[in-house]
Every structure is written in C-alpha cells, then in structure tokens.
Design a protein around this motif. Structure first.
Motif, PDB file in Angstrom:
ATOM      1  N   ALA A 277     -32.601 -13.912 -17.742  1.00 45.66           N
ATOM      2  CA  ALA A 277     -31.300 -14.507 -17.409  1.00 45.66           C
ATOM      3  C   ALA A 277     -31.038 -14.551 -15.912  1.00 45.66           C
ATOM      4  CB  ALA A 277     -30.181 -13.736 -18.113  1.00 45.66           C
ATOM      5  N   ASP A 278     -31.608 -13.629 -15.163  1.00 44.80           N
ATOM      6  CA  ASP A 278     -31.401 -13.612 -13.714  1.00 44.80           C
ATOM      7  C   ASP A 278     -32.551 -14.290 -12.969  1.00 44.80           C
ATOM      8  OD1 ASP A 278     -33.364 -11.759 -14.180  1.00 44.80           O
ATOM      9  OD2 ASP A 278     -32.411 -10.115 -13.093  1.00 44.80           O
ATOM     10  N   ASP A 279     -33.310 -15.132 -13.671  1.00 47.23           N
ATOM     11  CA  ASP A 279     -34.498 -15.752 -13.071  1.00 47.23           C
ATOM     12  C   ASP A 279     -34.555 -17.246 -13.385  1.00 47.23           C
ATOM     13  OD1 ASP A 279     -36.952 -15.798 -11.663  1.00 47.23           O
ATOM     14  OD2 ASP A 279     -38.088 -15.533 -13.519  1.00 47.23           O
ATOM     15  N   VAL A 280     -33.412 -17.890 -13.304  1.00 46.23           N
ATOM     16  CA  VAL A 280     -33.360 -19.312 -13.668  1.00 46.23           C
ATOM     17  C   VAL A 280     -33.408 -20.240 -12.453  1.00 46.23           C
ATOM     18  CG1 VAL A 280     -32.132 -18.889 -15.827  1.00 46.23           C
ATOM     19  CG2 VAL A 280     -30.829 -19.263 -13.713  1.00 46.23           C
ATOM     20  N   ASP A 281     -33.312 -19.694 -11.255  1.00 41.71           N
ATOM     21  CA  ASP A 281     -33.318 -20.558 -10.071  1.00 41.71           C
ATOM     22  C   ASP A 281     -34.680 -21.209  -9.890  1.00 41.71           C
ATOM     23  OD1 ASP A 281     -30.719 -19.831  -9.553  1.00 41.71           O
ATOM     24  OD2 ASP A 281     -31.254 -18.254  -8.133  1.00 41.71           O
ATOM     25  N   PRO A 282     -34.700 -22.437  -9.396  1.00 37.71           N
ATOM     26  CA  PRO A 282     -35.986 -23.129  -9.187  1.00 37.71           C
ATOM     27  C   PRO A 282     -36.856 -22.394  -8.172  1.00 37.71           C
ATOM     28  CG  PRO A 282     -34.140 -24.672  -9.073  1.00 37.71           C
ATOM     29  CD  PRO A 282     -33.543 -23.288  -9.064  1.00 37.71           C
ATOM     30  N   GLU A 283     -38.154 -22.413  -8.408  1.00 40.40           N
ATOM     31  CA  GLU A 283     -39.124 -21.842  -7.471  1.00 40.40           C
ATOM     32  C   GLU A 283     -39.562 -22.958  -6.536  1.00 40.40           C
ATOM     33  OE1 GLU A 283     -40.559 -18.814  -5.936  1.00 40.40           O
ATOM     34  OE2 GLU A 283     -40.720 -18.319  -8.076  1.00 40.40           O
ATOM     35  N   PRO A 284     -39.314 -22.842  -5.228  1.00 36.61           N
ATOM     36  CA  PRO A 284     -39.750 -23.903  -4.310  1.00 36.61           C
ATOM     37  C   PRO A 284     -41.254 -24.135  -4.422  1.00 36.61           C
ATOM     38  CG  PRO A 284     -38.271 -22.360  -3.208  1.00 36.61           C
ATOM     39  CD  PRO A 284     -38.619 -21.752  -4.524  1.00 36.61           C
ATOM     40  N   ALA A 285     -41.649 -25.389  -4.458  1.00 36.85           N
ATOM     41  CA  ALA A 285     -43.076 -25.704  -4.592  1.00 36.85           C
ATOM     42  C   ALA A 285     -43.827 -25.258  -3.342  1.00 36.85           C
ATOM     43  CB  ALA A 285     -43.261 -27.200  -4.811  1.00 36.85           C
ATOM     44  N   PRO A 286     -44.948 -24.570  -3.514  1.00 42.79           N
ATOM     45  CA  PRO A 286     -45.741 -24.151  -2.353  1.00 42.79           C
ATOM     46  C   PRO A 286     -46.519 -25.332  -1.783  1.00 42.79           C
ATOM     47  CG  PRO A 286     -46.866 -23.540  -4.366  1.00 42.79           C
ATOM     48  CD  PRO A 286     -45.539 -24.123  -4.791  1.00 42.79           C
ATOM     49  N   ASP A 287     -47.105 -25.129  -0.622  1.00 39.75           N
ATOM     50  CA  ASP A 287     -47.983 -26.152  -0.055  1.00 39.75           C
ATOM     51  C   ASP A 287     -49.170 -26.372  -0.991  1.00 39.75           C
ATOM     52  OD1 ASP A 287     -46.382 -26.431   2.171  1.00 39.75           O
ATOM     53  OD2 ASP A 287     -47.521 -24.974   3.366  1.00 39.75           O
ATOM     54  N   PRO A 288     -49.824 -27.531  -0.914  1.00 45.68           N
ATOM     55  CA  PRO A 288     -50.976 -27.800  -1.789  1.00 45.68           C
ATOM     56  C   PRO A 288     -52.004 -26.676  -1.725  1.00 45.68           C
ATOM     57  CG  PRO A 288     -50.341 -29.793  -0.626  1.00 45.68           C
ATOM     58  CD  PRO A 288     -49.525 -28.688  -0.032  1.00 45.68           C
ATOM     59  N   TRP A 289     -52.544 -26.337  -2.891  1.00 41.78           N
ATOM     60  CA  TRP A 289     -53.491 -25.232  -2.968  1.00 41.78           C
ATOM     61  C   TRP A 289     -54.541 -25.492  -4.033  1.00 41.78           C
ATOM     62  CZ3 TRP A 289     -53.780 -22.725  -7.695  1.00 41.78           C
ATOM     63  CH2 TRP A 289     -52.673 -22.875  -8.563  1.00 41.78           C
ATOM     64  N   VAL A 290     -55.660 -24.801  -3.922  1.00 42.52           N
ATOM     65  CA  VAL A 290     -56.705 -24.808  -4.948  1.00 42.52           C
ATOM     66  C   VAL A 290     -57.145 -23.373  -5.184  1.00 42.52           C
ATOM     67  CG1 VAL A 290     -57.527 -27.114  -4.313  1.00 42.52           C
ATOM     68  CG2 VAL A 290     -58.635 -25.073  -3.336  1.00 42.52           C
ATOM     69  N   ALA A 291     -57.783 -23.144  -6.321  1.00 46.68           N
ATOM     70  CA  ALA A 291     -58.306 -21.816  -6.635  1.00 46.68           C
ATOM     71  C   ALA A 291     -59.478 -21.957  -7.589  1.00 46.68           C
ATOM     72  CB  ALA A 291     -57.232 -20.935  -7.260  1.00 46.68           C
ATOM     73  N   LEU A 292     -60.433 -21.049  -7.449  1.00 47.00           N
ATOM     74  CA  LEU A 292     -61.545 -20.932  -8.393  1.00 47.00           C
ATOM     75  C   LEU A 292     -61.327 -19.645  -9.176  1.00 47.00           C
ATOM     76  CD1 LEU A 292     -64.621 -21.912  -6.165  1.00 47.00           C
ATOM     77  CD2 LEU A 292     -63.161 -23.392  -7.555  1.00 47.00           C
ATOM     78  N   LEU A 293     -60.865 -19.787 -10.427  1.00 53.57           N
ATOM     79  CA  LEU A 293     -60.567 -18.614 -11.243  1.00 53.57           C
ATOM     80  C   LEU A 293     -61.736 -18.322 -12.179  1.00 53.57           C
ATOM     81  CD1 LEU A 293     -56.790 -19.088 -12.129  1.00 53.57           C
ATOM     82  CD2 LEU A 293     -57.865 -18.007 -10.142  1.00 53.57           C
ATOM     83  N   GLU A 359     -60.415 -31.910  -2.695  1.00 57.95           N
ATOM     84  CA  GLU A 359     -61.837 -31.628  -2.849  1.00 57.95           C
ATOM     85  C   GLU A 359     -62.376 -30.833  -1.659  1.00 57.95           C
ATOM     86  OE1 GLU A 359     -64.582 -34.594  -4.149  1.00 57.95           O
ATOM     87  OE2 GLU A 359     -63.034 -35.729  -5.216  1.00 57.95           O
ATOM     88  N   ALA A 360     -61.899 -31.140  -0.464  1.00 57.44           N
ATOM     89  CA  ALA A 360     -62.328 -30.391   0.721  1.00 57.44           C
ATOM     90  C   ALA A 360     -61.874 -28.939   0.622  1.00 57.44           C
ATOM     91  CB  ALA A 360     -61.776 -31.052   1.979  1.00 57.44           C
ATOM     92  N   ARG A 361     -60.678 -28.721   0.070  1.00 57.09           N
ATOM     93  CA  ARG A 361     -60.198 -27.347  -0.103  1.00 57.09           C
ATOM     94  C   ARG A 361     -61.060 -26.604  -1.119  1.00 57.09           C
ATOM     95  NH1 ARG A 361     -55.051 -29.887   0.807  1.00 57.09           N
ATOM     96  NH2 ARG A 361     -54.757 -30.376  -1.410  1.00 57.09           N
ATOM     97  N   ILE A 362     -61.488 -27.290  -2.163  1.00 59.82           N
ATOM     98  CA  ILE A 362     -62.369 -26.658  -3.153  1.00 59.82           C
ATOM     99  C   ILE A 362     -63.699 -26.273  -2.518  1.00 59.82           C
ATOM    100  CG2 ILE A 362     -63.689 -27.045  -5.274  1.00 59.82           C
ATOM    101  CD1 ILE A 362     -61.366 -28.851  -6.207  1.00 59.82           C
ATOM    102  N   GLU A 363     -64.238 -27.161  -1.688  1.00 58.61           N
ATOM    103  CA  GLU A 363     -65.500 -26.872  -1.022  1.00 58.61           C
ATOM    104  C   GLU A 363     -65.389 -25.629  -0.143  1.00 58.61           C
ATOM    105  OE1 GLU A 363     -68.862 -29.146   1.755  1.00 58.61           O
ATOM    106  OE2 GLU A 363     -67.133 -30.258   0.976  1.00 58.61           O
ATOM    107  N   ALA A 364     -64.270 -25.502   0.559  1.00 58.69           N
ATOM    108  CA  ALA A 364     -64.064 -24.328   1.410  1.00 58.69           C
ATOM    109  C   ALA A 364     -63.924 -23.063   0.567  1.00 58.69           C
ATOM    110  CB  ALA A 364     -62.827 -24.531   2.282  1.00 58.69           C
ATOM    111  N   GLU A 365     -63.231 -23.178  -0.558  1.00 58.24           N
ATOM    112  CA  GLU A 365     -63.056 -22.017  -1.433  1.00 58.24           C
ATOM    113  C   GLU A 365     -64.388 -21.602  -2.057  1.00 58.24           C
ATOM    114  OE1 GLU A 365     -60.504 -19.078  -3.273  1.00 58.24           O
ATOM    115  OE2 GLU A 365     -60.498 -20.303  -1.454  1.00 58.24           O
ATOM    116  N   ALA A 366     -65.219 -22.583  -2.400  1.00 60.90           N
ATOM    117  CA  ALA A 366     -66.539 -22.263  -2.956  1.00 60.90           C
ATOM    118  C   ALA A 366     -67.390 -21.521  -1.929  1.00 60.90           C
ATOM    119  CB  ALA A 366     -67.234 -23.544  -3.409  1.00 60.90           C
ATOM    120  N   ALA A 367     -67.312 -21.923  -0.684  1.00 62.58           N
ATOM    121  CA  ALA A 367     -68.069 -21.240   0.367  1.00 62.58           C
ATOM    122  C   ALA A 367     -67.583 -19.798   0.523  1.00 62.58           C
ATOM    123  CB  ALA A 367     -67.921 -21.998   1.686  1.00 62.58           C
TER     124      ALA A 367
END
Length: 392
Positions: A277-293, A359-367
């Motif tokens: 109930a105390d967590d309904v405020d919108p979460e501001p969108a972060p800058d573009p991101w990628v991740a390899l999980l 795609e460039a961000r993915i390449e950097a994350e893979a490295a």
C-alpha cells in the motif's frame, strides 16, 4: 484501481533488481537483499547473478561473504529449492518453508527405512539418534564432507533399497537423507565446496558456525508475512498466483498471509495484481541498460506469469521443466540468450531487434563477463535450446 503498465513494471525490474547500470552495487549482501534470495540449485548462478549486478566485485568477494564473513547462508526453502539467503532472513525462510520440508522428508525417509525392514524398534527414535550423532560429529570436526561423516557416524552407512523390485533398484546409504533432514531443519549448513566457485561438492558445517545460538524461531504465520512483504517490494506488483507459485504454499496459506499485509489491488493491463500500500508511486525509468543473467537467475524465475518480460521467447530459453537458461535483457525485458563456450568466449543470440546502441552495450557486457569468469567453465545444470546451440 490504479493501473501499472508493463513499462512501469520493467522500470522496477531495472531499478530494484539492480540491473540498470546506475543501480549496480559493490556490496554482495546488498545485492542479495535486493532479490530477497538467490537461486542456488546451480552453484554458479549465485556468483553470476551477483556479477551481473555489480561493478567491481569478483568471485573472491562472494566467497568471502559466504564462507568467511558468513553473512549469507545456503538452505532449502521455497518449493524445496536451494537458495542463498541473507542471514537475517533465515528465520523467516526456516519458519515459512524449511520446517515443513524437514518434517515431510523425515516422514518419507522413515517410511522407506521401515519398509526395508533393516532396523528393529521405533524408527523415529532411531532416526533422531542418528541425526543427533551426526550433528555432534560436525560440532566436533567443524566441517566435513558426507563421506567423512559416514566414517565418523557408522549408522550413516546403513544401506536402504528405496525401490525394491524395480529395474533401477540399488541399495544406498542413508547419509544423504540424514544430511538433507538436518539441513532442512536448520541444524547444519552447506559450507565451502571442494573445487572452484562453480562446484557443488560441498562440505557441511554445524549451524552454530554461522549462528552460535542456532536459528531464531519464528512462527509459520510470522515468517510468511515477513517473506511475502519482502517479495512484494522486490517483485511487486504481481497477481496472487505469482506469490503462490514462488512460495510453493497453498492458496489458503497465501491468502491468510496477505490478509495481514497492507496491500492494494492494481490493474496490470487487464490482470489484477497486488502491491504494498505504501509502494504505489511510479518508479522513474532508468537510463537504457542491458544485462546478461545466468541460468536460474532470480529475476526471470521470480514470476509464474512471464509474458510481460519474456514475450514469445520461452521455448528457446526455458527447458521442459520450466528452468530458465542464460538470458539477455534490455530495458526490463528478455531479448535473447547467451552462453560461455569451452574456450571462454561469451556468445549471444538476439531473438528480436533492439538497435545498434543496445547491441554495443551487450558486446561490452559480454567482454566484462569473459573477464569475470576467468578460467572457470561451468556448464549450466539445466540446458536450454539456445544455450545448447550456442555451445555446439
């Protein structure tokens, strides 16, 4: 009813699961708390889940938290699955999940021993004696493997045929059974493995080496409330069915727990979900991101209803039993899969167009991940179509 869009849910994933670049952390415990617990069925998952959410952490930092500082602990909990949990959450996991599992497993093993007819007298009392003797042996030794314990406690070598008359019948010792029960009951824990950080050949240690007074007791009701509240902050908003699936509890247990938590209903684009109930405020969108999980990462395994972040990619990235393989993420959704080849190269396959910048961000994350692995070459415990194709 407040509406929460898919875009808003994806923003929460980036921020609260520490996948957005600005949200990454260099504190192992802080990362684990952000996800409630880490999946640990595959030992490598623990390390790779932390790697994906950190900037400068290395495998040694994770090992330090697990085996030296002992601020994290491996245990069986929800859905009889192995997790790594922050020490302060262990009482909630014990009371809400592990106690019931210990009772169930002890009952099952006792029935099998009784059917085998190798023990005279009361089976429950005999099992209790063997468990106490095993725990005491660990208190004396400090740490030991299952094989070492079976030498210290001769009754652990008792042979039981759990499937008499079957083609796969094979007598086996009760060592593993006793260790599973003691672990589920919170009397012993899995310690440092033999081998690298991807090894599952664990030693065992008494719980007193992590918590000198043992695990503080919480009633099942209190424990469930604490666990669901933490899950809703990390994974909400979500339908009740997601909570039921993640916890492995009955629908009645989930509803009874939710009745004690202040939540509100929200519209998830046609599906009713719950949020604190105390967590309904919108979460501001972060800058573009990628991740390899990694395979079995807690983010893709956090919900049963996955269309809002998985789309149509499930058959390529999950095995037939519902276990997720390594996934490529971009801005809160799964866009492909990845794998580590035997020579250490990180390769990936996109299942949709995400643009050249992503795609460039993915390449950097893979490295970055190539460096993180070092010389370790773990093979995911559960293989998926894309992971197999990339490593063939």
């Amino acid at each position: 009813m407040r509406s929460m869009s898919v875009a808003e849910r994806r923003a929460r994933v980036g921020v609260r699961h520490r996948l957005a670049t600005a949200e990454r952390a260099d504190d192992v415990n802080e990362i684990v708390r952000s996800l409630v617990v880490l999946h640990a069925t595959d030992p490598a998952t623990v390390f790779l889940s932390i790697a994906a959410r950190s900037r400068v952490l290395e495998p040694g930092h994770v090992e330090k938290a697990l085996y030296e500082d002992r601020t994290l602990l491996r245990m069986l909990a929800m859905r009889r699955t192995m997790f790594v949990a922050p020490l302060e959450l262990v009482p909630a996991l014990q009371g809400s999940c592990a106690d019931a599992l210990a009772h169930k497993q002890r009952k099952t093993y006792g029935r099998l021993i009784d059917q085998a007819g190798v023990i005279e007298g009361d089976i429950s009392s005999w099992l209790a004696e063997v468990e106490a003797e095993t725990h005491q042996a660990l208190l004396t030794a400090g740490a030991a493997t299952g094989a070492q314990l079976s030498k210290l406690v001769p009754r652990l070598r008792t042979q039981i045929d759990a499937a008499p008359g079957k083609s796969y019948s094979k007598p086996t010792s009760i060592t593993t059974w006793i260790l599973v029960v003691l672990g589920a009951e919170g009397r012993i824990v899995r310690g440092r493995p033999n081998g690298s950080w991807s090894s599952s050949q664990y030693t065992w240690a008494p719980i007193e080496s992590w918590l000198p007074a043992g695990i503080p007791e919480l009633s099942a009701e209190q424990a469930r409330v604490e666990l669901v509240r933490k899950w809703l902050y990390a994974f909400g908003p979500a339908p009740v069915s997601d909570i039921k699936w993640w916890t492995g509890w009955t629908l009645g247990e989930v509803r009874k727990t939710l009745a004690q938590i202040d939540t509100v209903e929200v519209d998830l684009e046609g599906v009713t979900g719950l949020v604190l109930a105390d967590d309904v405020d919108p979460e501001p969108a972060p800058d573009p991101w990628v991740a390899l999980l990694p395979a079995l990462d807690p983010t893709p395994m956090g919900w049963q209803a996955r269309d809002w972040y998985l789309g149509s990619h499930g058959p390529a990235l999950f095995d037939r039993n519902g276990n997720v393989g390594p996934t490529v993420w971009s801005d809160g959704r799964i866009v492909g899969g990845w794998a580590q080849r035997p020579d250490g190269e990180i390769v990936w396959r996109l299942l949709e167009d995400i643009g050249t910048e992503a795609e460039a961000r993915i390449e950097a994350e893979a490295a970055r991940m190539t460096t993180w692995y070092g010389e370790v070459r773990p093979i995911p415990r559960f293989r998926t179509p894309v992971e197999r194709e990339l490593t063939s």
